[in-house]
Design an enzyme around this catalytic site. Sequence first.
Site, PDB file in Angstrom:
ATOM      1  N   GLY A   1       0.835  -1.197   0.000  1.00  0.00           N
ATOM      2  CA  GLY A   1       0.000   0.000   0.000  1.00  0.00           C
ATOM      3  C   GLY A   1       0.863   1.237   0.000  1.00  0.00           C
ATOM      4  O   GLY A   1       2.026   1.216  -0.414  1.00  0.00           O
ATOM      5  N   GLY A   2       0.289   2.330   0.500  1.00  0.00           N
ATOM      6  CA  GLY A   2       1.031   3.589   0.526  1.00  0.00           C
ATOM      7  C   GLY A   2       2.267   3.530   1.394  1.00  0.00           C
ATOM      8  O   GLY A   2       3.133   4.403   1.320  1.00  0.00           O
TER       9      GLY A   2
ATOM     10  N   ALA B   1      26.400  11.890 -25.352  1.00  0.00           N
ATOM     11  CA  ALA B   1      26.843  11.163 -24.160  1.00  0.00           C
ATOM     12  C   ALA B   1      28.197  11.696 -23.677  1.00  0.00           C
ATOM     13  O   ALA B   1      28.489  11.659 -22.479  1.00  0.00           O
ATOM     14  CB  ALA B   1      26.907   9.679 -24.453  1.00  0.00           C
TER      15      ALA B   1
HETATM   16  C1  HXC Z   1      -3.915  -4.709  11.838  1.00  0.00           C
HETATM   17  C2  HXC Z   1      -2.845  -6.570  11.074  1.00  0.00           C
HETATM   18  C3  HXC Z   1      -2.576  -5.940   9.848  1.00  0.00           C
HETATM   19  C4  HXC Z   1      -3.035  -4.606   9.668  1.00  0.00           C
HETATM   20  C5  HXC Z   1      -1.739  -7.896   9.771  1.00  0.00           C
HETATM   21  N1  HXC Z   1      -2.301  -7.770  10.969  1.00  0.00           N
HETATM   22  N2  HXC Z   1      -1.910  -6.784   9.044  1.00  0.00           N
HETATM   23  N3  HXC Z   1      -3.486  -5.949  12.059  1.00  0.00           N
HETATM   24  N4  HXC Z   1      -3.705  -4.040  10.700  1.00  0.00           N
HETATM   25  N5  HXC Z   1      -2.806  -3.942   8.550  1.00  0.00           N
HETATM   26  C6  HXC Z   1      -2.308  -8.755  12.042  1.00  0.00           C
HETATM   27  C7  HXC Z   1      -3.146  -9.972  11.738  1.00  0.00           C
HETATM   28  O1  HXC Z   1      -4.485  -9.731  12.119  1.00  0.00           O
HETATM   29  C8  HXC Z   1      -2.469 -11.009  12.615  1.00  0.00           C
HETATM   30  O2  HXC Z   1      -2.893 -10.817  13.952  1.00  0.00           O
HETATM   31  C9  HXC Z   1      -1.012 -10.629  12.562  1.00  0.00           C
HETATM   32  O3  HXC Z   1      -1.002  -9.267  12.156  1.00  0.00           O
HETATM   33  C10 HXC Z   1      -0.235 -11.412  11.553  1.00  0.00           C
HETATM   34  O4  HXC Z   1      -0.950 -11.410  10.330  1.00  0.00           O
HETATM   35  P1  HXC Z   1      -1.159 -12.746   9.480  1.00  0.00           P
HETATM   36  O5  HXC Z   1      -2.125 -12.409   8.417  1.00  0.00           O
HETATM   37  O6  HXC Z   1      -1.472 -13.866  10.389  1.00  0.00           O
HETATM   38  O7  HXC Z   1       0.305 -12.965   8.919  1.00  0.00           O
HETATM   39  P2  HXC Z   1       0.745 -13.432   7.488  1.00  0.00           P
HETATM   40  O8  HXC Z   1      -0.013 -14.657   7.091  1.00  0.00           O
HETATM   41  O9  HXC Z   1       2.222 -13.527   7.533  1.00  0.00           O
HETATM   42  O10 HXC Z   1       0.306 -12.268   6.480  1.00  0.00           O
HETATM   43  C11 HXC Z   1       0.880 -10.991   6.610  1.00  0.00           C
HETATM   44  C12 HXC Z   1       0.164 -10.004   5.689  1.00  0.00           C
HETATM   45  C13 HXC Z   1      -1.364 -10.052   5.981  1.00  0.00           C
HETATM   46  C14 HXC Z   1       0.407 -10.397   4.262  1.00  0.00           C
HETATM   47  C15 HXC Z   1       0.761  -8.650   5.948  1.00  0.00           C
HETATM   48  O11 HXC Z   1      -1.566  -9.945   7.381  1.00  0.00           O
HETATM   49  C16 HXC Z   1      -2.085  -8.936   5.308  1.00  0.00           C
HETATM   50  O12 HXC Z   1      -2.403  -9.023   4.114  1.00  0.00           O
HETATM   51  N6  HXC Z   1      -2.429  -7.892   6.080  1.00  0.00           N
HETATM   52  C17 HXC Z   1      -3.197  -6.797   5.567  1.00  0.00           C
HETATM   53  C18 HXC Z   1      -2.347  -5.958   4.675  1.00  0.00           C
HETATM   54  C19 HXC Z   1      -3.076  -4.732   4.233  1.00  0.00           C
HETATM   55  O13 HXC Z   1      -3.985  -4.788   3.394  1.00  0.00           O
HETATM   56  N7  HXC Z   1      -2.734  -3.595   4.859  1.00  0.00           N
HETATM   57  C20 HXC Z   1      -3.298  -2.338   4.537  1.00  0.00           C
HETATM   58  C21 HXC Z   1      -2.553  -1.853   3.303  1.00  0.00           C
HETATM   59  S1  HXC Z   1      -3.075  -0.308   2.821  1.00  0.00           S
HETATM   60  P3  HXC Z   1      -2.890 -11.980  15.031  1.00  0.00           P
HETATM   61  O14 HXC Z   1      -3.528 -11.387  16.214  1.00  0.00           O
HETATM   62  O15 HXC Z   1      -3.630 -13.098  14.417  1.00  0.00           O
HETATM   63  O16 HXC Z   1      -1.445 -12.326  15.270  1.00  0.00           O
HETATM   64  C22 HXC Z   1      -2.068   0.656   3.602  1.00  0.00           C
HETATM   65  C23 HXC Z   1      -2.362   2.038   3.360  1.00  0.00           C
HETATM   66  C24 HXC Z   1      -1.188   2.865   3.781  1.00  0.00           C
HETATM   67  O17 HXC Z   1      -1.207   0.273   4.276  1.00  0.00           O
HETATM   68  C25 HXC Z   1      -1.387   4.190   3.152  1.00  0.00           C
HETATM   69  C26 HXC Z   1      -0.331   5.130   3.504  1.00  0.00           C
HETATM   70  C27 HXC Z   1      -0.477   6.346   2.687  1.00  0.00           C
END
Ligand code: HXC
Length: 535
Positions: free
Chosen positions: A191-192, A426
């Site tokens: 993401g961002g 160049a």
């Molecule tokens: C809160 C999160 C989290 C998040 C993971 N966790 N991502 N909690 N916010 N963004 C938590 C899970 O609930 C889990 O909690 C623990 O972290 C580990 O995650 P898993 O999924 O079990 O691990 P894994 O299988 O290794 O997968 C990792 C991952 C996946 C690929 C990162 O968790 C994932 O896809 N997360 C979401 C990613 C996402 O879409 N983020 C937002 C992006 S947009 P527990 O309690 O079970 O341990 C963004 C915008 C930013 O970031 C913009 C800035 C300008």
Amino acid sequence: MANTTALAFFIFAQGKYNTLIFMDKKLEILQSKLAEAKLGGGQNRMDAQHKKGKLTARERVHFLLDENSFEEIGALVTHRSTDFGMAEQQFLGDGVVTGYGTINGRLVYVFAQDFTVFGGSLSETHAEKICKVMDLAVKNGAPLIGLNDSGGARIQEGVNSLGGYADIFYRNVQASGVIPQISAIMGPCAGGAVYSPAMTDFIMMVEGSSYMFVTGPNVVKTVTNEEVTSEELGGASTHASKSGVTHLTASNDMDCIFKLKKLLSYIPQNCADKAPTLPYELGDEYRDLLNSIIPENANHPYDIKAVIAGITDAESFFEIHEQYAENIVVGFARLAGRSIGIVANQPMNLAGVLDVNSSKKAARFVRFCDCFNIPLLVLEDVPGFLPGTDQEWNAIITNGAKLLYAFSEATVPRITVITRKAYGGAYDVMNSKHIGADMNFAWPGAEIAVMGAKGASEIIFKKEIDAAADPAAKLAEKERQYADTFANPYRAAARGFIDEVIQPRDTRRKLIKAFAMLENKAVARPKRKHGNVPL
Ligand code: HXC
């Protein structure tokens, strides 16, 4: 009277004793809180991190910094969110370890995201902790190292988290060119969130366990119908070779930490500082091997990295962007102990031609070196810019201009050695005298001209060649004539565009002396807000 004194003493001693008990209890509470903070998201999640072949955030900081040098800041910070049952889920430190310490005795600020706490996701308070060390790093003029391992924005926090990211982005830009900022990607980065590392000076990715993308494979499938894995889309090798987003890759966490330390060893603490110098005693600096590196046939390639190795201190070359735009080589090295940045055309790849990617790669490197007072050495063997629709439609004009601009604005000591070809635009772009290089050397076989003898003869002698009884023989004759006139360094030397034609074996010695001579170079630029780089 004696009884009164004894009683007073008893009361005093009892008070002291109570104070001690009281303090012991307080210390116990403190110790237990710090121990809780050290556990991050708990032993199970730490074990899971290890099973993936990754170190925990604290282990990474431990191995990165000098022994016992780390001082943590904000170990007891907790998030403030209450939605989705978050009030009951508190982890001390809130998913990021922040603080300062030393690497090889030099101060650095560091943050390491802790994947064991909500997947290292960024909450408002997590962002505040990062911003705090960023502010300290800028105020105190020391590098900032970010060890990224995060699921992105803390989903439970919504816009508070997005605001936290923007606070970091803003600081990345304010710190740019003031202190070195280095990002290690040691887990997910999506993401961002990718934009903070993208605005730092260097990105290093760990192979197999890290990835970076703006939108992941699922979104890609929905929007474009492409099927792609996370690794293919944004793994370390993709970004090292295809996009150029990452400057360096590492085989695992420890290799990443080793390379971070090595990279820092070439770089000063801030924009007012000079890079560390290693002790070096001058000896016989001639390198005979360099006399036999250039092939007899000017169309045959040779490895510019052999020239770099022949010129620089033994084993000192640290290449950046090794797998990206391999027709240009950039990296740090040492020359008699001094840190320098090298930009070199690579005849082994596309004959060392300048194209869109090599221009961008080199321009970014030149600008980094100029920000941080690292002198530049250019090794030039370039047949020109790459022709073609692909290049023109991908803006070779704008991208080539980036390199021209970067060299032209650089005020660090700048030296060019033309090893063989310096053709066309160049020649101008590759740190020519005309755009501010301080010393320009050429090897005796250098060819400095508008274009190669064949192409030139075909254009300017076209009528004569067409009218000849034997056009091929005429072309060969004209080619020889053009080459005799221009395929040498002496025309340029006669004009002073080349300061000296030197023996290849003497290059190292000449460069050591010239860089020492330029050590106190100072250039005043006209006052302005900032230039307008052709982005
Ligand atoms: C809160 C999160 C989290 C998040 C993971 N966790 N991502 N909690 N916010 N963004 C938590 C899970 O609930 C889990 O909690 C623990 O972290 C580990 O995650 P898993 O999924 O079990 O691990 P894994 O299988 O290794 O997968 C990792 C991952 C996946 C690929 C990162 O968790 C994932 O896809 N997360 C979401 C990613 C996402 O879409 N983020 C937002 C992006 S947009 P527990 O309690 O079970 O341990 C963004 C915008 C930013 O970031 C913009 C800035 C300008």
